[in-house]
Design a protein around this motif. Structure first.
Motif, PDB file in Angstrom:
ATOM      1  N   LEU A 131      -6.765   9.809  14.908  1.00  0.00           N
ATOM      2  CA  LEU A 131      -6.568  10.312  16.263  1.00  0.00           C
ATOM      3  C   LEU A 131      -7.879  10.301  17.051  1.00  0.00           C
ATOM      4  CD1 LEU A 131      -4.275  13.349  15.404  1.00  0.00           C
ATOM      5  CD2 LEU A 131      -3.546  11.253  16.544  1.00  0.00           C
ATOM      6  N   LYS A 132      -8.965  10.714  16.395  1.00  0.00           N
ATOM      7  CA  LYS A 132     -10.272  10.769  17.052  1.00  0.00           C
ATOM      8  C   LYS A 132     -10.742   9.370  17.442  1.00  0.00           C
ATOM      9  CE  LYS A 132     -14.978  12.525  16.426  1.00  0.00           C
ATOM     10  NZ  LYS A 132     -15.930  13.182  15.493  1.00  0.00           N
ATOM     11  N   LEU A 133     -10.513   8.398  16.575  1.00  0.00           N
ATOM     12  CA  LEU A 133     -10.914   7.026  16.863  1.00  0.00           C
ATOM     13  C   LEU A 133     -10.198   6.505  18.106  1.00  0.00           C
ATOM     14  CD1 LEU A 133     -12.323   4.362  16.234  1.00  0.00           C
ATOM     15  CD2 LEU A 133     -10.540   3.904  14.522  1.00  0.00           C
ATOM     16  N   ALA A 134      -8.914   6.790  18.208  1.00  0.00           N
ATOM     17  CA  ALA A 134      -8.162   6.370  19.396  1.00  0.00           C
ATOM     18  C   ALA A 134      -8.752   6.996  20.650  1.00  0.00           C
ATOM     19  CB  ALA A 134      -6.693   6.740  19.242  1.00  0.00           C
ATOM     20  N   SER A 135      -9.107   8.268  20.554  1.00  0.00           N
ATOM     21  CA  SER A 135      -9.688   8.969  21.706  1.00  0.00           C
ATOM     22  C   SER A 135     -11.023   8.347  22.120  1.00  0.00           C
ATOM     23  CB  SER A 135      -9.876  10.446  21.367  1.00  0.00           C
ATOM     24  OG  SER A 135     -10.468  11.144  22.433  1.00  0.00           O
ATOM     25  N   GLU A 136     -11.846   8.003  21.130  1.00  0.00           N
ATOM     26  CA  GLU A 136     -13.148   7.399  21.423  1.00  0.00           C
ATOM     27  C   GLU A 136     -12.997   6.045  22.103  1.00  0.00           C
ATOM     28  OE1 GLU A 136     -15.056   7.331  17.642  1.00  0.00           O
ATOM     29  OE2 GLU A 136     -15.630   9.461  17.712  1.00  0.00           O
ATOM     30  N   LEU A 137     -12.058   5.246  21.624  1.00  0.00           N
ATOM     31  CA  LEU A 137     -11.854   3.927  22.231  1.00  0.00           C
ATOM     32  C   LEU A 137     -11.235   4.063  23.622  1.00  0.00           C
ATOM     33  CD1 LEU A 137     -10.604   1.910  19.109  1.00  0.00           C
ATOM     34  CD2 LEU A 137     -12.804   1.673  20.273  1.00  0.00           C
ATOM     35  N   ASN A 138     -10.349   5.023  23.787  1.00  0.00           N
ATOM     36  CA  ASN A 138      -9.734   5.240  25.105  1.00  0.00           C
ATOM     37  C   ASN A 138     -10.767   5.627  26.163  1.00  0.00           C
ATOM     38  OD1 ASN A 138      -6.982   4.661  24.793  1.00  0.00           O
ATOM     39  ND2 ASN A 138      -6.584   6.650  23.810  1.00  0.00           N
ATOM     40  N   ILE A 142      -9.132  -1.364  14.035  1.00  0.00           N
ATOM     41  CA  ILE A 142      -9.059  -1.675  12.600  1.00  0.00           C
ATOM     42  C   ILE A 142     -10.440  -1.625  11.960  1.00  0.00           C
ATOM     43  CG2 ILE A 142      -8.544  -3.500  10.921  1.00  0.00           C
ATOM     44  CD1 ILE A 142      -6.371  -4.468  12.951  1.00  0.00           C
ATOM     45  N   ASN A 143     -11.402  -2.274  12.617  1.00  0.00           N
ATOM     46  CA  ASN A 143     -12.738  -2.384  12.041  1.00  0.00           C
ATOM     47  C   ASN A 143     -13.528  -1.087  12.087  1.00  0.00           C
ATOM     48  OD1 ASN A 143     -12.358  -5.074  11.393  1.00  0.00           O
ATOM     49  ND2 ASN A 143     -13.178  -5.816  13.350  1.00  0.00           N
ATOM     50  N   SER A 144     -13.059  -0.119  12.865  1.00  0.00           N
ATOM     51  CA  SER A 144     -13.759   1.156  12.958  1.00  0.00           C
ATOM     52  C   SER A 144     -13.352   2.142  11.869  1.00  0.00           C
ATOM     53  CB  SER A 144     -13.518   1.794  14.333  1.00  0.00           C
ATOM     54  OG  SER A 144     -14.073   0.983  15.357  1.00  0.00           O
ATOM     55  N   LEU A 145     -12.254   1.866  11.178  1.00  0.00           N
ATOM     56  CA  LEU A 145     -11.876   2.688  10.032  1.00  0.00           C
ATOM     57  C   LEU A 145     -12.693   2.251   8.820  1.00  0.00           C
ATOM     58  CD1 LEU A 145      -7.999   2.843  10.481  1.00  0.00           C
ATOM     59  CD2 LEU A 145      -9.601   4.748  10.729  1.00  0.00           C
ATOM     60  N   PRO A 146     -12.929   3.146   7.855  1.00  0.00           N
ATOM     61  CA  PRO A 146     -13.764   2.799   6.697  1.00  0.00           C
ATOM     62  C   PRO A 146     -13.205   1.610   5.919  1.00  0.00           C
ATOM     63  CG  PRO A 146     -13.400   5.167   6.812  1.00  0.00           C
ATOM     64  CD  PRO A 146     -12.490   4.553   7.819  1.00  0.00           C
ATOM     65  N   ARG A 147     -13.940   0.515   5.911  1.00  0.00           N
ATOM     66  CA  ARG A 147     -13.430  -0.733   5.345  1.00  0.00           C
ATOM     67  C   ARG A 147     -13.173  -0.645   3.841  1.00  0.00           C
ATOM     68  NH1 ARG A 147     -10.818  -3.733   3.665  1.00  0.00           N
ATOM     69  NH2 ARG A 147     -10.774  -6.009   3.693  1.00  0.00           N
ATOM     70  N   LEU A 148     -13.930   0.172   3.136  1.00  0.00           N
ATOM     71  CA  LEU A 148     -13.771   0.254   1.687  1.00  0.00           C
ATOM     72  C   LEU A 148     -12.764   1.327   1.265  1.00  0.00           C
ATOM     73  CD1 LEU A 148     -17.451  -0.234   0.456  1.00  0.00           C
ATOM     74  CD2 LEU A 148     -15.643  -1.939   0.722  1.00  0.00           C
ATOM     75  N   GLU A 149     -12.185   2.031   2.241  1.00  0.00           N
ATOM     76  CA  GLU A 149     -11.166   3.026   1.918  1.00  0.00           C
ATOM     77  C   GLU A 149      -9.785   2.427   2.172  1.00  0.00           C
ATOM     78  OE1 GLU A 149     -11.993   6.867   3.615  1.00  0.00           O
ATOM     79  OE2 GLU A 149     -14.127   6.727   3.105  1.00  0.00           O
ATOM     80  N   THR A 150      -9.525   1.352   1.436  1.00  0.00           N
ATOM     81  CA  THR A 150      -8.269   0.622   1.502  1.00  0.00           C
ATOM     82  C   THR A 150      -7.741   0.463   0.082  1.00  0.00           C
ATOM     83  OG1 THR A 150      -9.454  -1.486   1.389  1.00  0.00           O
ATOM     84  CG2 THR A 150      -8.937  -0.635   3.590  1.00  0.00           C
ATOM     85  N   PRO A 151      -6.464   0.131  -0.098  1.00  0.00           N
ATOM     86  CA  PRO A 151      -5.896   0.078  -1.453  1.00  0.00           C
ATOM     87  C   PRO A 151      -6.667  -0.818  -2.414  1.00  0.00           C
ATOM     88  CG  PRO A 151      -4.146  -0.014   0.166  1.00  0.00           C
ATOM     89  CD  PRO A 151      -5.432  -0.082   0.937  1.00  0.00           C
ATOM     90  N   GLU A 152      -7.167  -1.951  -1.905  1.00  0.00           N
ATOM     91  CA  GLU A 152      -7.831  -2.911  -2.798  1.00  0.00           C
ATOM     92  C   GLU A 152      -9.212  -2.467  -3.245  1.00  0.00           C
ATOM     93  OE1 GLU A 152      -8.288  -4.710   1.438  1.00  0.00           O
ATOM     94  OE2 GLU A 152      -6.976  -3.312   0.351  1.00  0.00           O
ATOM     95  N   HIS A 153      -9.706  -1.347  -2.682  1.00  0.00           N
ATOM     96  CA  HIS A 153     -11.039  -0.858  -3.041  1.00  0.00           C
ATOM     97  C   HIS A 153     -11.019   0.551  -3.628  1.00  0.00           C
ATOM     98  CE1 HIS A 153     -12.157  -3.968   0.050  1.00  0.00           C
ATOM     99  NE2 HIS A 153     -12.966  -4.280  -0.932  1.00  0.00           N
ATOM    100  N   THR A 154      -9.834   1.096  -3.920  1.00  0.00           N
ATOM    101  CA  THR A 154      -9.754   2.482  -4.383  1.00  0.00           C
ATOM    102  C   THR A 154      -8.926   2.584  -5.650  1.00  0.00           C
ATOM    103  OG1 THR A 154      -7.885   2.818  -2.865  1.00  0.00           O
ATOM    104  CG2 THR A 154     -10.058   3.507  -2.102  1.00  0.00           C
ATOM    105  N   GLU A 155      -9.123   3.691  -6.381  1.00  0.00           N
ATOM    106  CA  GLU A 155      -8.392   3.929  -7.624  1.00  0.00           C
ATOM    107  C   GLU A 155      -8.352   5.424  -7.908  1.00  0.00           C
ATOM    108  OE1 GLU A 155     -10.523   1.993 -10.752  1.00  0.00           O
ATOM    109  OE2 GLU A 155     -12.401   3.007 -10.302  1.00  0.00           O
ATOM    110  N   ASP A 156      -7.637   5.788  -8.990  1.00  0.00           N
ATOM    111  CA  ASP A 156      -7.541   7.177  -9.445  1.00  0.00           C
ATOM    112  C   ASP A 156      -7.111   8.100  -8.300  1.00  0.00           C
ATOM    113  OD1 ASP A 156      -8.331   6.349 -11.982  1.00  0.00           O
ATOM    114  OD2 ASP A 156     -10.445   6.572 -11.499  1.00  0.00           O
ATOM    115  N   ARG A 157      -7.959   9.096  -7.948  1.00  0.00           N
ATOM    116  CA  ARG A 157      -7.583  10.046  -6.903  1.00  0.00           C
ATOM    117  C   ARG A 157      -8.164   9.692  -5.540  1.00  0.00           C
ATOM    118  NH1 ARG A 157      -7.594  13.067 -11.519  1.00  0.00           N
ATOM    119  NH2 ARG A 157      -5.845  14.525 -11.779  1.00  0.00           N
TER     120      ARG A 157
END
Length: 411
Positions: free
Chosen positions: A300-307, A247-262
């Protein structure tokens, strides 16, 4: 143009029927109670004088208003869905009618101190002096998208009662399970037989939308190893900690509460975990197709890195596309958007053309061969206790449907 009280009564008769859909169900419709409203709508369509009224084994409703002109013009359609979201209860909806809204706070539920306030929802101030329909604070309202159904049926009834208004053949369609992403899955585009259609499923008056998110769902499963905690050193693998790393390895600010428009996002909407196994459920959204594909690849890449930190694969990611941006299907036939824009202007409405931060049946239907922009239905704050709709916005939506029908017939 449209009798206000009759429209209110029609809308309330719909929202007081519980039609909540269920994403865990494999049937269509996903809940048996959706049939209650579906069957009632079939009878109402017949009563107002619509022709070829049908409902299939999956509760998809279609009906026809025959052309009243001599020349050949395109067949158009209007579509809405009758299910409500499982995000918030739609059982025992008790609408409140606020006449001549003052612009002040609205007490939805005095006992629970639930207030609909322009301090929180500034859009309320757009509707001072109008009639609002709200919830009682304990349920959603269901304007998404029973307002669209009320508007389509009211517009068809108006055209039937006013045969001097020219129009070509018009098809209407009402679908189940839109709120769980399946509204168009079993829609028979060939049977519907329209050259193009409009979903009446937008929000604020004036909204006109022909682009939406590309969308996918992702399930991330993390397998751990449970042993007695007193003897766990070097043996236990706690899946919840590894899931937290993911969870923490995904971009924290690229979530619904931090994004708008496109701007796109990753949205974690469910976590179910124990030491032995944890499941994360995400939705992935982006208007740009390349960025959408990059988001899926990132997961997918993140899962591979952690694995790679473990002797065997313990993280799996399953991604399924849900729908795509209808813009690529609408742009080659932009005249259908132009017609809707012209109809709004004729009705005295300023068009608000913007991307949908979500999806409608129209996005899937466009890729199924039925170009289908989205038009406002008038409601606000969908999917929760603060949902409301101005009756005047519904009246304007009806007027837009009538004007679109006339424009197609007379161009």
């Amino acid at each position: 143009m449209i009798d206000k009280q009759k429209l209110i009564n029609r809308f309330i008769s719909y929202v007081t029927v519980d039609t909540e859909s269920d994403p865990e169900s494999n049937t269509t419709p996903s809940t048996a109670k959706q049939w209650d409203l579906a069957n009632a709508l079939v009878e109402e369509l017949k009563e107002i004088g619509m022709q070829d009224v049908t409902i299939d084994e999956n509760a998809y409703i279609m009906a026809t208003l025959p052309s009243n002109i001599d020349k050949e013009v395109p067949t158009i359609g209007f579509i809405s869905h009758f299910d409500t979201t499982p995000d918030f209860t739609g059982k025992d909806v008790n609408p409140q009618i606020i006449e001549n809204y003052s612009g002040q706070d609205i007490v939805l539920n005095e006992k629970e101190n639930i207030i609909l306030s322009p301090n929180d929802f500034e859009d309320l101030l757009l509707y001072k002096g109008q009639t609002l329909i709200t919830t009682d604070g304990t349920t959603l309202l269901g304007a998404d998208d029973k307002a669209g159904i009320a508007e389509i049926i009211s517009a068809m009834e108006y055209l039937i009662k006013n045969p001097e208004i020219p129009h070509g053949k018009i098809r209407v369609g009402f679908t189940p399970d839109e709120e769980i992403g399946r509204g168009a899955h079993k829609f028979d585009v060939s049977k519907f037989g329209a050259d193009w259609a409009y979903t009446m499923d937008g929000s604020q008056i004036g909204e006109l939308e022909y682009e939406n998110f590309n969308a996918a769902g992702a399930v991330v499963t993390v397998k751990g190893k449970i042993v007695h905690p007193g003897y766990a050193k070097g043996k236990m693998v706690n899946s919840m900690y590894i899931a937290t790393d993911y969870i923490n390895s995904l971009p924290r600010l690229e979530t619904p509460e931090h994004t708008e428009d496109r701007q796109g996002f990753f949205h974690l909407y469910s976590i179910k975990g124990e030491v032995d196994s944890t499941k994360l459920q995400y939705i992935i959204r982006d208007h740009d197709r390349e960025q959408f594909e990059a988001r899926k690849e990132m997961m997918l890449k993140l899962a591979s890195e952690l694995n790679s930190q473990f002797e065997k694969e313990i993280i799996t990611v399953e991604i399924k596309d849900q729908y795509f941006n209808m813009r690529e299907k609408i742009e080659p036939v932009m005249h259908i958007v132009d017609i809707a824009e012209e109809a709004m202007k004729e009705a005295g409405i300023t068009p608000l053309i913007k991307p949908i931060r979500g999806g409608t049946d129209g996005s899937q239907l466009s890729f199924m061969g039925l170009p289908c922009p989205n038009i406002f239905a008038g409601g606000h704050n969908f999917h929760g206790r603060y949902e409301y709709i101005p009756v005047e916005s519904m009246q304007k939506a009806i007027e837009v449907i009538v004007k679109i029908s006339k424009l197609v017939a007379t161009k």
